[in-house]
Motif scaffolding. Structure first.
Motif, PDB file in Angstrom:
ATOM      1  N   ASN A 198      -6.895   6.725   6.501  1.00  0.00           N
ATOM      2  CA  ASN A 198      -6.493   7.907   5.742  1.00  0.00           C
ATOM      3  C   ASN A 198      -7.328   8.028   4.477  1.00  0.00           C
ATOM      4  O   ASN A 198      -7.769   7.026   3.924  1.00  0.00           O
ATOM      5  CB  ASN A 198      -5.018   7.827   5.354  1.00  0.00           C
ATOM      6  CG  ASN A 198      -4.107   7.820   6.552  1.00  0.00           C
ATOM      7  OD1 ASN A 198      -4.414   8.406   7.579  1.00  0.00           O
ATOM      8  ND2 ASN A 198      -2.991   7.132   6.434  1.00  0.00           N
ATOM      9  N   SER A 199      -7.480   9.257   3.996  1.00  0.00           N
ATOM     10  CA  SER A 199      -8.189   9.424   2.725  1.00  0.00           C
ATOM     11  C   SER A 199      -7.230   9.093   1.582  1.00  0.00           C
ATOM     12  O   SER A 199      -6.016   9.296   1.694  1.00  0.00           O
ATOM     13  CB  SER A 199      -8.719  10.846   2.574  1.00  0.00           C
ATOM     14  OG  SER A 199      -7.678  11.734   2.281  1.00  0.00           O
ATOM     15  N   PHE A 200      -7.781   8.606   0.490  1.00  0.00           N
ATOM     16  CA  PHE A 200      -6.940   8.205  -0.628  1.00  0.00           C
ATOM     17  C   PHE A 200      -6.221   9.405  -1.233  1.00  0.00           C
ATOM     18  O   PHE A 200      -5.047   9.317  -1.590  1.00  0.00           O
ATOM     19  CB  PHE A 200      -7.763   7.491  -1.712  1.00  0.00           C
ATOM     20  CG  PHE A 200      -6.942   7.155  -2.908  1.00  0.00           C
ATOM     21  CD1 PHE A 200      -6.022   6.128  -2.864  1.00  0.00           C
ATOM     22  CD2 PHE A 200      -7.037   7.901  -4.069  1.00  0.00           C
ATOM     23  CE1 PHE A 200      -5.218   5.831  -3.947  1.00  0.00           C
ATOM     24  CE2 PHE A 200      -6.249   7.607  -5.161  1.00  0.00           C
ATOM     25  CZ  PHE A 200      -5.342   6.575  -5.105  1.00  0.00           C
ATOM     26  N   ALA A 244      -0.229   4.463  -6.185  1.00  0.00           N
ATOM     27  CA  ALA A 244      -0.878   4.751  -4.903  1.00  0.00           C
ATOM     28  C   ALA A 244      -2.053   3.807  -4.681  1.00  0.00           C
ATOM     29  O   ALA A 244      -2.263   3.326  -3.558  1.00  0.00           O
ATOM     30  CB  ALA A 244      -1.351   6.205  -4.871  1.00  0.00           C
ATOM     31  N   ALA A 245      -2.812   3.521  -5.736  1.00  0.00           N
ATOM     32  CA  ALA A 245      -3.953   2.608  -5.612  1.00  0.00           C
ATOM     33  C   ALA A 245      -3.480   1.207  -5.235  1.00  0.00           C
ATOM     34  O   ALA A 245      -4.117   0.529  -4.433  1.00  0.00           O
ATOM     35  CB  ALA A 245      -4.743   2.559  -6.916  1.00  0.00           C
ATOM     36  N   GLU A 246      -2.359   0.784  -5.804  1.00  0.00           N
ATOM     37  CA  GLU A 246      -1.833  -0.547  -5.498  1.00  0.00           C
ATOM     38  C   GLU A 246      -1.354  -0.646  -4.048  1.00  0.00           C
ATOM     39  O   GLU A 246      -1.463  -1.691  -3.427  1.00  0.00           O
ATOM     40  CB  GLU A 246      -0.671  -0.873  -6.439  1.00  0.00           C
ATOM     41  CG  GLU A 246      -1.090  -1.053  -7.880  1.00  0.00           C
ATOM     42  CD  GLU A 246       0.089  -1.064  -8.848  1.00  0.00           C
ATOM     43  OE1 GLU A 246       1.258  -0.998  -8.387  1.00  0.00           O
ATOM     44  OE2 GLU A 246      -0.162  -1.134 -10.058  1.00  0.00           O
ATOM     45  N   LYS A 247      -0.826   0.446  -3.506  1.00  0.00           N
ATOM     46  CA  LYS A 247      -0.242   0.420  -2.167  1.00  0.00           C
ATOM     47  C   LYS A 247      -1.215   0.855  -1.062  1.00  0.00           C
ATOM     48  O   LYS A 247      -0.947   0.646   0.113  1.00  0.00           O
ATOM     49  CB  LYS A 247       0.976   1.358  -2.118  1.00  0.00           C
ATOM     50  CG  LYS A 247       2.125   0.914  -2.987  1.00  0.00           C
ATOM     51  CD  LYS A 247       2.813  -0.237  -2.334  1.00  0.00           C
ATOM     52  CE  LYS A 247       4.121  -0.553  -3.036  1.00  0.00           C
ATOM     53  NZ  LYS A 247       4.799  -1.662  -2.394  1.00  0.00           N
ATOM     54  N   ASN A 299     -14.683   4.687  -4.045  1.00  0.00           N
ATOM     55  CA  ASN A 299     -13.266   4.733  -4.403  1.00  0.00           C
ATOM     56  C   ASN A 299     -12.526   3.532  -3.811  1.00  0.00           C
ATOM     57  O   ASN A 299     -11.725   2.892  -4.493  1.00  0.00           O
ATOM     58  CB  ASN A 299     -12.645   6.042  -3.908  1.00  0.00           C
ATOM     59  CG  ASN A 299     -11.559   6.551  -4.819  1.00  0.00           C
ATOM     60  OD1 ASN A 299     -11.492   6.195  -6.000  1.00  0.00           O
ATOM     61  ND2 ASN A 299     -10.711   7.396  -4.290  1.00  0.00           N
ATOM     62  N   ASN A 300     -12.801   3.205  -2.568  1.00  0.00           N
ATOM     63  CA  ASN A 300     -12.150   2.057  -1.926  1.00  0.00           C
ATOM     64  C   ASN A 300     -12.539   0.746  -2.610  1.00  0.00           C
ATOM     65  O   ASN A 300     -11.702  -0.149  -2.764  1.00  0.00           O
ATOM     66  CB  ASN A 300     -12.491   2.008  -0.438  1.00  0.00           C
ATOM     67  CG  ASN A 300     -11.816   3.121   0.337  1.00  0.00           C
ATOM     68  OD1 ASN A 300     -10.871   3.742  -0.141  1.00  0.00           O
ATOM     69  ND2 ASN A 300     -12.307   3.385   1.530  1.00  0.00           N
TER      70      ASN A 300
END
Length: 158
Positions: free
Chosen positions: A90-92, A80-83, A26-27
């Motif tokens: 922290n977990s996404f 959220a992905a952009e920031k 995910n990261n």
């Protein structure tokens, strides 16, 4: 077969084919999304779409069939992905929850009523409704609502 039967159902597709990626994967995808990779963006939405559906089902169940709500939730997911900064530890999903809810609430605030009430007033009304629910369920009966609200909100009675 009707025209509706031929339509693509994103909810069904996400629930059947969406997979939950590992934290590392995910990261990695998030980094590609930040770099502007369109293919990574599509993959990211597919992977995390179940989470958007979960938030809608648990926080906005009356809108579960509304495509606009799903779209707004997906926009919150992309924001959220952009920031998101994986280095914070922290977990996404924890980070994304607020972005998804904020996009959905803002959409409902702006499009939900015949008479438009500004977003900041809507937020105050929401907090007041939450306060009333807490008051009804947890506060002793000998306390009046005005006194309770003023003490919780830390407001002086003028």
């Amino acid at each position: 077969m009707s025209e509706l039967d031929d339509c693509f159902d994103l909810r069904k597709y996400i629930s059947e084919f969406g997979t939950t990626p590992s934290k590392e994967e995910n990261n990695r995808i998030i980094e590609l999304v930040k770099a502007g990779n369109k293919e990574a963006k599509d993959t990211f939405i597919l992977y995390n779409g179940k989470y958007v559906l979960y938030i809608i089902a648990h926080n906005f169940p009356e809108y579960i069939k509304d495509d606009d709500i799903l779209q707004q939730g997906s926009m919150g997911l992309m924001r959220a992905a952009e920031k998101f900064e994986p280095s914070t530890g922290n977990s996404f999903s924890t980070y994304a929850t607020d972005w998804i809810k904020q996009h959905i609430k803002r959409y409902l605030t702006n499009c939900g009523d015949t008479i438009r009430i500004p977003a900041h007033i809507q937020q105050k009304l929401y907090k007041l409704r939450q306060l009333r629910t807490t008051y009804d369920n947890e506060v002793p009966e000998n306390t009046d609502f005005k006194t309770y609200a003023l003490s919780v909100l830390d407001i002086t009675d003028d």
